[in-house]
Scaffold this motif. Structure first.
Motif, PDB file in Angstrom:
ATOM      1  N   PHE A  73       0.834  -1.197   0.000  1.00  0.00           N
ATOM      2  CA  PHE A  73       0.000   0.000   0.000  1.00  0.00           C
ATOM      3  C   PHE A  73       0.874   1.255   0.000  1.00  0.00           C
ATOM      4  N   GLU A  74       0.368   2.298  -0.647  1.00  0.00           N
ATOM      5  CA  GLU A  74       1.042   3.591  -0.646  1.00  0.00           C
ATOM      6  C   GLU A  74       0.222   4.575   0.182  1.00  0.00           C
ATOM      7  N   PRO A  75       0.842   5.265   1.135  1.00  0.00           N
ATOM      8  CA  PRO A  75       0.087   6.236   1.931  1.00  0.00           C
ATOM      9  C   PRO A  75      -0.439   7.378   1.078  1.00  0.00           C
ATOM     10  N   THR A  76      -1.571   7.930   1.476  1.00  0.00           N
ATOM     11  CA  THR A  76      -2.167   9.087   0.795  1.00  0.00           C
ATOM     12  C   THR A  76      -2.004  10.315   1.678  1.00  0.00           C
ATOM     13  N   ILE A  77      -2.438  11.450   1.173  1.00  0.00           N
ATOM     14  CA  ILE A  77      -2.394  12.677   1.982  1.00  0.00           C
ATOM     15  C   ILE A  77      -3.248  12.503   3.227  1.00  0.00           C
ATOM     16  N   LEU A  78      -4.456  11.931   3.059  1.00  0.00           N
ATOM     17  CA  LEU A  78      -5.348  11.749   4.195  1.00  0.00           C
ATOM     18  C   LEU A  78      -4.756  10.794   5.223  1.00  0.00           C
ATOM     19  N   SER A  79      -4.232   9.656   4.778  1.00  0.00           N
ATOM     20  CA  SER A  79      -3.676   8.686   5.733  1.00  0.00           C
ATOM     21  C   SER A  79      -2.456   9.265   6.442  1.00  0.00           C
ATOM     22  N   SER A  80      -1.688  10.103   5.746  1.00  0.00           N
ATOM     23  CA  SER A  80      -0.523  10.738   6.371  1.00  0.00           C
ATOM     24  C   SER A  80      -0.944  11.751   7.430  1.00  0.00           C
ATOM     25  N   ILE A  81      -2.000  12.513   7.138  1.00  0.00           N
ATOM     26  CA  ILE A  81      -2.502  13.473   8.124  1.00  0.00           C
ATOM     27  C   ILE A  81      -3.044  12.738   9.348  1.00  0.00           C
ATOM     28  N   LEU A  82      -3.761  11.643   9.112  1.00  0.00           N
ATOM     29  CA  LEU A  82      -4.324  10.870  10.221  1.00  0.00           C
ATOM     30  C   LEU A  82      -3.223  10.310  11.119  1.00  0.00           C
ATOM     31  N   ALA A  83      -2.114   9.895  10.521  1.00  0.00           N
ATOM     32  CA  ALA A  83      -1.012   9.326  11.309  1.00  0.00           C
ATOM     33  C   ALA A  83      -0.152  10.411  11.952  1.00  0.00           C
ATOM     34  N   ASP A  84       0.312  11.371  11.130  1.00  0.00           N
ATOM     35  CA  ASP A  84       1.313  12.336  11.591  1.00  0.00           C
ATOM     36  C   ASP A  84       0.742  13.487  12.412  1.00  0.00           C
ATOM     37  N   VAL A  85      -0.502  13.854  12.140  1.00  0.00           N
ATOM     38  CA  VAL A  85      -1.106  14.993  12.844  1.00  0.00           C
ATOM     39  C   VAL A  85      -2.160  14.526  13.847  1.00  0.00           C
ATOM     40  N   TRP A  86      -3.147  13.816  13.340  1.00  0.00           N
ATOM     41  CA  TRP A  86      -4.290  13.430  14.175  1.00  0.00           C
ATOM     42  C   TRP A  86      -3.879  12.487  15.306  1.00  0.00           C
ATOM     43  N   SER A  87      -3.246  11.375  14.991  1.00  0.00           N
ATOM     44  CA  SER A  87      -2.900  10.384  16.024  1.00  0.00           C
ATOM     45  C   SER A  87      -1.675  10.801  16.831  1.00  0.00           C
ATOM     46  N   LYS A  88      -0.612  11.184  16.125  1.00  0.00           N
ATOM     47  CA  LYS A  88       0.662  11.450  16.803  1.00  0.00           C
ATOM     48  C   LYS A  88       0.615  12.696  17.679  1.00  0.00           C
ATOM     49  N   TYR A  89       0.065  13.787  17.148  1.00  0.00           N
ATOM     50  CA  TYR A  89       0.115  15.050  17.890  1.00  0.00           C
ATOM     51  C   TYR A  89      -1.195  15.407  18.592  1.00  0.00           C
ATOM     52  N   LEU A 133     -10.024   7.122  12.235  1.00  0.00           N
ATOM     53  CA  LEU A 133      -9.911   8.242  13.171  1.00  0.00           C
ATOM     54  C   LEU A 133      -9.580   7.790  14.588  1.00  0.00           C
ATOM     55  N   LYS A 134      -9.788   6.515  14.887  1.00  0.00           N
ATOM     56  CA  LYS A 134      -9.381   6.005  16.196  1.00  0.00           C
ATOM     57  C   LYS A 134      -7.859   6.065  16.252  1.00  0.00           C
ATOM     58  N   PRO A 135      -7.279   6.583  17.339  1.00  0.00           N
ATOM     59  CA  PRO A 135      -5.828   6.824  17.340  1.00  0.00           C
ATOM     60  C   PRO A 135      -4.977   5.566  17.315  1.00  0.00           C
ATOM     61  N   ALA A 136      -5.489   4.468  17.865  1.00  0.00           N
ATOM     62  CA  ALA A 136      -4.703   3.236  17.929  1.00  0.00           C
ATOM     63  C   ALA A 136      -5.637   2.042  17.898  1.00  0.00           C
ATOM     64  N   SER A 137      -5.076   0.870  17.587  1.00  0.00           N
ATOM     65  CA  SER A 137      -5.857  -0.367  17.531  1.00  0.00           C
ATOM     66  C   SER A 137      -7.110  -0.184  16.684  1.00  0.00           C
ATOM     67  N   GLU A 138      -6.941   0.414  15.534  1.00  0.00           N
ATOM     68  CA  GLU A 138      -8.062   0.757  14.665  1.00  0.00           C
ATOM     69  C   GLU A 138      -8.760  -0.490  14.134  1.00  0.00           C
ATOM     70  N   ALA A 139     -10.081  -0.565  14.380  1.00  0.00           N
ATOM     71  CA  ALA A 139     -10.933  -1.638  13.852  1.00  0.00           C
ATOM     72  C   ALA A 139     -10.486  -3.034  14.294  1.00  0.00           C
ATOM     73  N   GLY A 140      -9.636  -3.098  15.310  1.00  0.00           N
ATOM     74  CA  GLY A 140      -9.180  -4.399  15.794  1.00  0.00           C
ATOM     75  C   GLY A 140      -8.160  -5.062  14.888  1.00  0.00           C
ATOM     76  N   VAL A 141      -7.650  -4.340  13.897  1.00  0.00           N
ATOM     77  CA  VAL A 141      -6.632  -4.900  13.003  1.00  0.00           C
ATOM     78  C   VAL A 141      -5.363  -5.153  13.808  1.00  0.00           C
ATOM     79  N   ASP A 142      -4.827  -6.370  13.683  1.00  0.00           N
ATOM     80  CA  ASP A 142      -3.757  -6.824  14.567  1.00  0.00           C
ATOM     81  C   ASP A 142      -2.413  -6.862  13.849  1.00  0.00           C
ATOM     82  N   LEU A 143      -1.411  -6.232  14.470  1.00  0.00           N
ATOM     83  CA  LEU A 143      -0.052  -6.271  13.931  1.00  0.00           C
ATOM     84  C   LEU A 143       0.790  -7.374  14.553  1.00  0.00           C
TER      85      LEU A 143
END
Length: 293
Positions: A73-89, A133-143
């Motif tokens: 997968f390639e990150p998009t602008i939206l996914s980058s904002i969700l990770a770098d701004v919304w979740s992280k900060y 939009l959930k900051p972590a453990s999104e949708a129960g997807v497991d790493l």
């Protein structure tokens, strides 16, 4: 108000509350596409009529091939904002402390790696914005418990899987048991209503609330892990107690790989380098038998 009566009633309820024991079902690593029948084989000599066989969702997902390689997968602008701004900060520095989420979660959010952008892209594609939009453990997807850059999605039709396993156990060895598939992601209770942020859950728990369920949960109380599917209906409060008993066993077992951080600690390094052979080198407990005593 008669406080003495209230205390006495609570003591009576404690005495009358059922007690449970947990019996682990050990296996090797269940590989992608490999039948989950190995859980039945390891459990059948331990089971008695009336038992609950509580199975973690990840081995079922992996068995079904419900895994995705995030490297594709390639990150998009939206996914980058969700990770770098919304979740992280925003969550890591503002909303996390306001909502009093766990200190470890806050610290992990503040250290989110660049790969989180791709992870958010996967969540957006498979489960949509309210879960991303959930900051972590999104949708129960497991790493955890998956090799390399793979993640495991939620199992497909967990209720049908639970019913299939229960029927196989009833046929051989002839035990009448209830099979439950659970996710460690929490269910909550607020104003008498039970709910979870996860996309799926058993009847009696409102599901698919995404970030809104996560936020509402900050005002309610955690009532335990979330049952995703069950082979036959039971009182929801009893179902949750059974699920919590199984979860308590996993938390006490130091060898269990419940989270990506457990996996990182166990294999002492970058989780993207973890192989199936490494995962197969440790003992796994995909299920716990819960018995009333």
């Amino acid at each position: 108000m008669n406080y003495g009566y209230i205390i006495l009633q609570k003591l009576i309820n404690m005495v009358n509350s059922p007690k449970y024991i947990a019996i682990p079902v050990k296996t090797g690593y269940i590989k992608p596409g490999e039948s989950y029948n190995i859980i039945i084989e390891r459990a059948k000599d331990l089971l008695e009529d009336g038992d609950f066989l509580v199975i973690s969702e990840t081995p079922i997902s992996i068995s079904q091939g419900m895994i995705v390689d995030e490297a594709e997968f390639e990150p998009t602008i939206l996914s980058s904002i969700l990770a770098d701004v919304w979740s992280k900060y925003i969550w890591g520095y503002i909303l996390g402390p306001i909502f009093r989420i766990k200190r470890r979660t806050i610290e992990n959010l503040r250290k989110l790696p660049h790969e989180a952008r791709t992870h958010k892209k996967v969540i957006l594609d498979y489960y949509g914005l309210k879960h991303a939009l959930k900051p972590a453990s999104e949708a129960g997807v497991d790493l955890s418990n998956v090799p390399g850059t793979f993640v495991s999605l939620l199992p497909d039709k967990p209720g049908m899987v639970a019913l299939d396993i229960a029927r196989k156990i009833f046929k051989d060895p002839g035990r009448d048991v209830t099979v439950m598939i659970i996710d460690t992601d929490a269910s909550y209770e607020f104003a008498g209503r039970k709910f979870t942020s996860l996309p799926i859950a058993v009847d009696g728990i409102k599901c698919d609330l995404g970030v809104w369920g996560y936020i509402l949960g900050r005002f309610g109380k955690i009532i335990g892990p979330t049952p995703l599917g069950i082979s036959k209906s039971h009182n929801i409060n009893e179902t949750l107690k059974i699920a919590q008993t199984a979860e308590d066993y996993h938390k006490k077992n130091e060898m269990d790989i419940e989270t990506v951080y457990d996996m990182k600690n166990m294999f002492d390094g970058d989780i993207t380098g973890v192989t199936i052979e490494m995962l197969n080198s440790v003992e796994h407990t995909p299920a716990v038998i819960v018995r009333m005593c």
